[in-house]
Design an enzyme around this catalytic site. Structure first.
Site, PDB file in Angstrom:
ATOM      1  N   GLN A  26       0.824  -1.209   0.000  1.00 23.92           N
ATOM      2  CA  GLN A  26       0.000   0.000   0.000  1.00 23.92           C
ATOM      3  C   GLN A  26       0.857   1.257   0.000  1.00 23.92           C
ATOM      4  OE1 GLN A  26       0.023  -2.398   2.263  1.00 23.92           O
ATOM      5  NE2 GLN A  26      -0.115  -1.643   4.364  1.00 23.92           N
ATOM      6  N   GLN A  81      23.716  -9.873  10.925  1.00 23.86           N
ATOM      7  CA  GLN A  81      22.801  -9.974   9.790  1.00 23.86           C
ATOM      8  C   GLN A  81      21.711 -11.001  10.052  1.00 23.86           C
ATOM      9  OE1 GLN A  81      22.432  -8.027   6.967  1.00 23.86           O
ATOM     10  NE2 GLN A  81      23.793  -6.851   8.294  1.00 23.86           N
ATOM     11  N   HIS A  85      18.330  -9.856  11.527  1.00 26.91           N
ATOM     12  CA  HIS A  85      17.407  -9.050  10.723  1.00 26.91           C
ATOM     13  C   HIS A  85      16.093  -9.773  10.482  1.00 26.91           C
ATOM     14  CE1 HIS A  85      18.950  -5.238   9.399  1.00 26.91           C
ATOM     15  NE2 HIS A  85      20.127  -5.744   9.081  1.00 26.91           N
ATOM     16  N   GLU A 142      25.232  -9.764  -0.703  1.00 28.02           N
ATOM     17  CA  GLU A 142      24.879  -8.373  -0.382  1.00 28.02           C
ATOM     18  C   GLU A 142      26.023  -7.699   0.374  1.00 28.02           C
ATOM     19  OE1 GLU A 142      21.380  -5.968   2.098  1.00 28.02           O
ATOM     20  OE2 GLU A 142      21.716  -8.111   2.438  1.00 28.02           O
ATOM     21  N   HIS A 143      26.466  -8.333   1.434  1.00 28.97           N
ATOM     22  CA  HIS A 143      27.581  -7.830   2.243  1.00 28.97           C
ATOM     23  C   HIS A 143      28.724  -8.836   2.183  1.00 28.97           C
ATOM     24  CE1 HIS A 143      23.802  -6.441   4.293  1.00 28.97           C
ATOM     25  NE2 HIS A 143      24.409  -5.271   4.174  1.00 28.97           N
ATOM     26  N   ASP A 180      26.024  -0.340   8.025  1.00 38.57           N
ATOM     27  CA  ASP A 180      24.593  -0.236   8.306  1.00 38.57           C
ATOM     28  C   ASP A 180      24.240   1.099   8.938  1.00 38.57           C
ATOM     29  OD1 ASP A 180      23.747  -2.652   7.317  1.00 38.57           O
ATOM     30  OD2 ASP A 180      23.684  -3.677   9.248  1.00 38.57           O
ATOM     31  N   GLU A 237      19.005   0.609 -43.882  1.00 39.42           N
ATOM     32  CA  GLU A 237      17.992   0.080 -42.959  1.00 39.42           C
ATOM     33  C   GLU A 237      16.585   0.157 -43.541  1.00 39.42           C
ATOM     34  OE1 GLU A 237      18.509   2.081 -39.212  1.00 39.42           O
ATOM     35  OE2 GLU A 237      20.316   0.927 -38.728  1.00 39.42           O
ATOM     36  N   HIS A 256      13.945   8.750 -42.895  1.00 38.37           N
ATOM     37  CA  HIS A 256      15.165   9.175 -42.193  1.00 38.37           C
ATOM     38  C   HIS A 256      16.174   9.747 -43.184  1.00 38.37           C
ATOM     39  CE1 HIS A 256      13.504   6.906 -38.856  1.00 38.37           C
ATOM     40  NE2 HIS A 256      14.562   7.144 -38.098  1.00 38.37           N
TER      41      HIS A 256
END
Length: 419
Positions: free
Chosen positions: A182, A249, A252, A316-317, A350, A405, A410
């Site tokens: 949302q 980590q 989390h 990621e890390h 972090d 082409e 063009h």
């Protein structure tokens, strides 16, 4: 349930982090996003109440005055921490911005170049599920401001006073006290805020799914999955420190993944012993312990082999704690954020050493990087021809290429520039 990493071979490394969008979450997010697109603010409020973001009848908007009041309500020490963290993030982001400048170069008969310009409006999401994350407000909104974005909106569900205060410190123009799909739909559609040109920030699987649905209407930073940390270490590592970094980590989310790649079986055993000790006294052990069961350790023969495995995962890390940490780090190619040596703790990243903590997961570091000022910038090119005679070779080539082409219109447009 075990309190330590399971040992596996390099051939047993799972490849199940490659798809960041959960199919079930995508289905659920689509229903919310479509409902909000069709029903506007009334539907935003309805979903926000239904999913526990706000009580019945409450406004989804937080004013700038309320953000300032939240900041003023904090004690001096907390305000100082927010201010210093924001300054460090701003300093790094400003240096990044200054690394890319407008440029001009010569072309036949004139000049061409690019202009680096920020988007007009940014939507910054900060999670608010298990823990309030004011650091994510700072990482996203401060970076947007450093890029030169004129209008910055933040969204976060059930924001604590410190999260609202972070919005004030970051200079947010407005704040939506909603989360999940949302919130992403509201930022994209401009419900309760100005429509965002780009939406950034970490979130749960519904946030990620919603970002995949609005991408195209606006830009997004990335489709991020569960958090990951991979530590490359050898026999010289401090097992207590490595274990602490893995737990940082793991706490989390239960889907987080701590990984250890080492050339020393003794070091891996010592890290596992430390994991048991530290989890036994950790307030967030329930979450961290489950995440540890999803992690693993691999013992290899050489540092080069450890680097190859790390690059195949693209974490990621990535922490490197070896005898020659810098030398090992220089060999690594795929990662979101790199932390070199025992003192460069991932948690310092972090919490605002400077580089951003919004980073790619699930192996996507092979082709993208973490959040930066560049997510809020557009490179716009231009050209101007003033010396018509000097441009004739360019014009002739354009005519010939157009006819090769099969695009006669063009060719004829280019011929208008022939002498």
């Amino acid at each position: 349930m075990t309190d330590c990493l399971r040992f596996i071979t390099k051939d047993e490394i799972p490849r199940d982090c490659a798809e960041p969008v959960d199919p079930k979450a995508l289905e659920q997010a689509r229903a919310i996003v479509d409902d909000i697109r069709n029903g506007g603010k009334a539907k935003v409020s309805e979903w926000a109440v239904k999913l526990g973001d706000i009580p019945e009848g409450a406004d989804i908007n937080v004013t700038k005055e309320e953000l300032k009041a939240a900041y003023d309500s904090l004690d001096d020490e907390v305000r100082a921490v927010l201010d210093r963290t924001a300054e460090r993030i701003k300093a790094f982001a400003t240096s990044q911005r200054n690394a890319v400048q407008d440029m001009t170069t010569s072309i036949p008969g004139g000049q061409a170049g690019h202009i680096v310009a920020p988007v007009q409006t940014a939507g910054c999401y900060a999670p608010g599920g298990r823990y309030p994350l004011p650091s994510s407000v700072l990482m996203t909104a401060v970076t947007a401001r450093a890029a030169g974005v004129k209008e910055v909106w933040v969204a976060s569900p059930r924001p604590s006073p410190v999260t609202l205060a972070a919005g004030h410190v970051a200079g947010a123009d407005g704040f939506l006290r909603i989360g999940g799909a949302q919130a992403i739909a509201s930022l994209a559609e401009g419900i309760g805020c100005t429509p965002a040109d780009v939406i950034v920030g970490p979130g749960n699987k519904w946030v990620t799914a919603a970002k995949s649905l609005v991408q195209g209407k606006c830009s997004i930073d990335m489709l991020a999955g569960p958090s990951e940390v991979l530590v490359i270490c050898d026999e010289t590592c401090n097992a207590k420190t490595v274990a602490a970094d893995l737990i940082a980590q793991a706490e989390h989310d239960v889907e987080s993944r701590p990984i250890l790649i080492t050339t020393s079986k003794a070091a891996a055993d010592a890290v596992n012993e430390e994991l048991k000790k530290q989890l036994a006294v950790l307030p967030t052990a329930e979450t961290a312990r489950e995440a540890v069961t999803k992690g693993f350790a691999v013992v290899v023969d050489t540092i080069e082999e450890a680097v190859a495995i790390s690059d195949s995962i693209g974490p990621e890390h990535l922490e490197v704690q070896t005898k020659d940490s810098k030398g090992t780090a220089d060999l690594c190619g795929n990662y979101g954020g790199l932390f070199v040596g025992v003192n460069a703790a991932e948690v310092l990243g972090d919490y605002g050493a400077g580089p951003n903590h919004v980073l790619p997961t699930g192996g996507t570091s092979r082709y993208t990087g973490g959040l930066s000022v560049f997510n809020f910038l557009r490179i716009r090119t231009w050209m101007q021809i003033n010396d018509r005679p000097a441009s004739q070779t360019l014009v002739t080539d354009a005519v010939k290429l157009a006819r090769l082409e099969g695009l006669e219109g063009h060719a004829r447009a280019a011929e208008q520039r022939l002498d």
